[in-house]
Scaffold this active site. Structure first.
Site, PDB file in Angstrom:
ATOM      1  N   LYS A  47      21.631 -12.087 -15.350  1.00 47.53           N
ATOM      2  CA  LYS A  47      22.090 -12.469 -16.699  1.00 47.53           C
ATOM      3  C   LYS A  47      21.109 -13.489 -17.294  1.00 47.53           C
ATOM      4  CE  LYS A  47      25.442 -15.238 -19.169  1.00 47.53           C
ATOM      5  NZ  LYS A  47      26.593 -16.108 -19.218  1.00 47.53           N
ATOM      6  N   LYS A  50      17.629 -24.348 -19.462  1.00 42.04           N
ATOM      7  CA  LYS A  50      18.332 -23.601 -18.415  1.00 42.04           C
ATOM      8  C   LYS A  50      17.613 -22.283 -18.088  1.00 42.04           C
ATOM      9  CE  LYS A  50      21.973 -21.660 -16.273  1.00 42.04           C
ATOM     10  NZ  LYS A  50      22.674 -22.062 -15.117  1.00 42.04           N
ATOM     11  N   THR A  87      26.470 -20.442 -20.425  1.00 38.56           N
ATOM     12  CA  THR A  87      25.058 -20.049 -20.498  1.00 38.56           C
ATOM     13  C   THR A  87      24.969 -18.894 -21.488  1.00 38.56           C
ATOM     14  OG1 THR A  87      24.724 -20.615 -18.179  1.00 38.56           O
ATOM     15  CG2 THR A  87      23.076 -19.191 -19.196  1.00 38.56           C
TER      16      THR A  87
HETATM   17  P1  NAD Z   1      34.345 -16.435 -15.316  1.00 35.63           P
HETATM   18  O1  NAD Z   1      34.291 -15.003 -15.743  1.00 35.63           O
HETATM   19  O2  NAD Z   1      34.919 -16.771 -13.987  1.00 35.63           O
HETATM   20  O3  NAD Z   1      35.166 -17.292 -16.421  1.00 35.63           O
HETATM   21  C1  NAD Z   1      35.140 -17.049 -17.789  1.00 35.63           C
HETATM   22  C2  NAD Z   1      36.562 -17.252 -18.316  1.00 35.63           C
HETATM   23  O4  NAD Z   1      36.556 -17.106 -19.727  1.00 35.63           O
HETATM   24  C3  NAD Z   1      37.568 -16.233 -17.757  1.00 35.63           C
HETATM   25  O5  NAD Z   1      38.660 -16.923 -17.173  1.00 35.63           O
HETATM   26  C4  NAD Z   1      37.980 -15.429 -18.990  1.00 35.63           C
HETATM   27  O6  NAD Z   1      39.336 -15.002 -18.952  1.00 35.63           O
HETATM   28  C5  NAD Z   1      37.760 -16.454 -20.088  1.00 35.63           C
HETATM   29  N1  NAD Z   1      37.606 -15.861 -21.410  1.00 35.63           N
HETATM   30  C6  NAD Z   1      36.876 -14.762 -21.775  1.00 35.63           C
HETATM   31  N2  NAD Z   1      36.985 -14.564 -23.116  1.00 35.63           N
HETATM   32  C7  NAD Z   1      37.801 -15.537 -23.596  1.00 35.63           C
HETATM   33  C8  NAD Z   1      38.294 -15.862 -24.883  1.00 35.63           C
HETATM   34  N3  NAD Z   1      37.967 -15.125 -25.959  1.00 35.63           N
HETATM   35  N4  NAD Z   1      39.101 -16.930 -25.005  1.00 35.63           N
HETATM   36  C9  NAD Z   1      39.437 -17.679 -23.935  1.00 35.63           C
HETATM   37  N5  NAD Z   1      38.999 -17.427 -22.670  1.00 35.63           N
HETATM   38  C10 NAD Z   1      38.196 -16.355 -22.512  1.00 35.63           C
HETATM   39  O7  NAD Z   1      32.861 -16.974 -15.466  1.00 35.63           O
HETATM   40  P2  NAD Z   1      32.241 -18.319 -14.802  1.00 35.63           P
HETATM   41  O8  NAD Z   1      31.609 -17.979 -13.490  1.00 35.63           O
HETATM   42  O9  NAD Z   1      33.258 -19.412 -14.886  1.00 35.63           O
HETATM   43  O10 NAD Z   1      31.046 -18.591 -15.815  1.00 35.63           O
HETATM   44  C11 NAD Z   1      31.271 -19.196 -17.095  1.00 35.63           C
HETATM   45  C12 NAD Z   1      29.920 -19.528 -17.701  1.00 35.63           C
HETATM   46  O11 NAD Z   1      29.220 -20.422 -16.833  1.00 35.63           O
HETATM   47  C13 NAD Z   1      29.001 -18.324 -17.912  1.00 35.63           C
HETATM   48  O12 NAD Z   1      28.335 -18.470 -19.131  1.00 35.63           O
HETATM   49  C14 NAD Z   1      28.045 -18.402 -16.724  1.00 35.63           C
HETATM   50  O13 NAD Z   1      26.809 -17.796 -16.983  1.00 35.63           O
HETATM   51  C15 NAD Z   1      27.933 -19.904 -16.546  1.00 35.63           C
HETATM   52  N6  NAD Z   1      27.542 -20.335 -15.183  1.00 35.63           N
HETATM   53  C16 NAD Z   1      28.183 -19.820 -14.092  1.00 35.63           C
HETATM   54  C17 NAD Z   1      27.798 -20.255 -12.815  1.00 35.63           C
HETATM   55  C18 NAD Z   1      28.497 -19.720 -11.584  1.00 35.63           C
HETATM   56  O14 NAD Z   1      28.007 -19.984 -10.472  1.00 35.63           O
HETATM   57  N7  NAD Z   1      29.618 -19.008 -11.694  1.00 35.63           N
HETATM   58  C19 NAD Z   1      26.785 -21.223 -12.668  1.00 35.63           C
HETATM   59  C20 NAD Z   1      26.173 -21.737 -13.810  1.00 35.63           C
HETATM   60  C21 NAD Z   1      26.574 -21.290 -15.067  1.00 35.63           C
END
Ligand code: NAD
Length: 289
Positions: free
Chosen positions: A243, A168, A93
């Protein structure tokens, strides 16, 4: 299919595992060693850089924290590293403007790309029941669709590049507004001497009915099981709702769209999050009334 997966966090970990279950060969990368170890347990092959993971693939999927990281990963490690013609899918997102900018940079280097943010949380990511809202050309969408179907229950084409992100944030802005409205109404009903269950029985079959009330009621013990019945643990964290609201306000500003209710909702969630409630489900906003 040989697919690179970048960003194996709360969401990406389960999504990559579902691509493996669907028979794809997944080349995974994350900055976190723990995330890489979990991905190996789920049948992914892991690499020490995103560029390496992109070697020889037919598709790249990413699930990263924000637009700045998405832009930097794609411009330094994906574009020019993945074979030309690879289909690129960013499921993070992020803001509409960055999504469009990255897709345009990919196009200039000979790649088709979609923005494909999701609705549904960690449980849906693990279960493969996410909803994907997809922005991109018809051709990019038709190539991305079968890959997304391995991770979700619905894949909807929202129009051109960036329109997935637009769908979204508009959806989540509306969700924040009707959640706050629902909380206000329940609290006012209580002050006026109306029992919460009675108000629910009336309003859930009247014109005030909405998803926050009938699928995700913020009042414990009323309506179907929801995070309010679990002391507002689990569900969709306030910090993540905030966010999305910040992204919505940025997009509204750029598009000169009037969003007085969205702006008020963003400010209410800003205060609630600032008071240390970021990890509580977003329906806990009822505590502020
Ligand atoms: P998270 O922080 O658990 O996962 C993100 C991952 O990206 C981490 O493991 C981190 O180490 C990795 N990362 C960061 N920088 C990096 C890089 N340069 N190279 C490789 N890996 C890297 O976050 P999440 O909850 O999995 O969310 C991910 C996305 O999904 C976000 O954009 C969030 O807004 C969206 N989202 C999350 C949810 C939810 O319920 N958690 C629901 C809908 C959408």
């Amino acid at each position: 299919m040989k697919i690179a997966f970048i960003g194996l966090g709360n969401m990406g970990g389960g999504m990559a595992a579902n691509l493996v279950k669907a028979g794809h060969s997944v080349r995974a990368f994350d900055l976190s060693e723990d995330a890489l170890a979990a991905a190996r347990d789920n049948g992914c092959e892991t690499f020490t850089s995103a560029a390496e993971a992109c070697d020889g693939v037919e598709a790249v999927v990413s699930m990263l924290p924000n637009g700045q990281i998405v832009k930097s990963v794609y411009t330094s490690d994906v574009i020019g590293k993945a074979p030309e013609g690879t289909i690129l899918l960013d499921c993070s997102t992020i803001d509409v403007a960055t999504a469009r900018e990255v897709i345009s940079a990919a196009k200039s280097s000979g790649y088709e790309m979609v923005d494909a943010p999701v609705s549904g949380g960690i449980a849906a990511a693990n279960a493969g029941t996410l909803t994907f809202m997809v922005g991109g050309t018809d051709s990019a969408f038709s190539r991305a669709k079968p890959i997304l179907e391995a991770m979700g229950k619905a894949v909807i084409h929202a129009g051109d590049a960036g329109n997935g992100q637009a769908a979204k944030i508009c959806n989540n802005m509306l969700l924040a507004i009707h959640m706050i409205g629902t909380c206000e109404a329940f609290k006012m009903a209580e002050k006026l001497g109306l029992d919460a269950q009675t108000f629910y029985d009336i309003s859930s079959v009247s014109s005030g009915q909405n998803w926050s009330m009938t699928s995700y009621c913020p009042v414990p013990g009323v309506g179907p099981q929801s995070p309010s019945d679990n002391d507002y643990q689990g569900g969709f964290a306030t910090a993540l709702m905030l966010k999305d609201l910040r992204l919505a306000m940025e997009a509204a500003d750029n598009a000169d769209a009037a969003v007085p209710m969205g702006a008020r909702a963003a400010s209410i969630y800003e205060d609630f999050n600032g008071a240390g409630n970021g990890q509580l489900d977003f329906s806990a906003i009822i505590k502020t009334f």
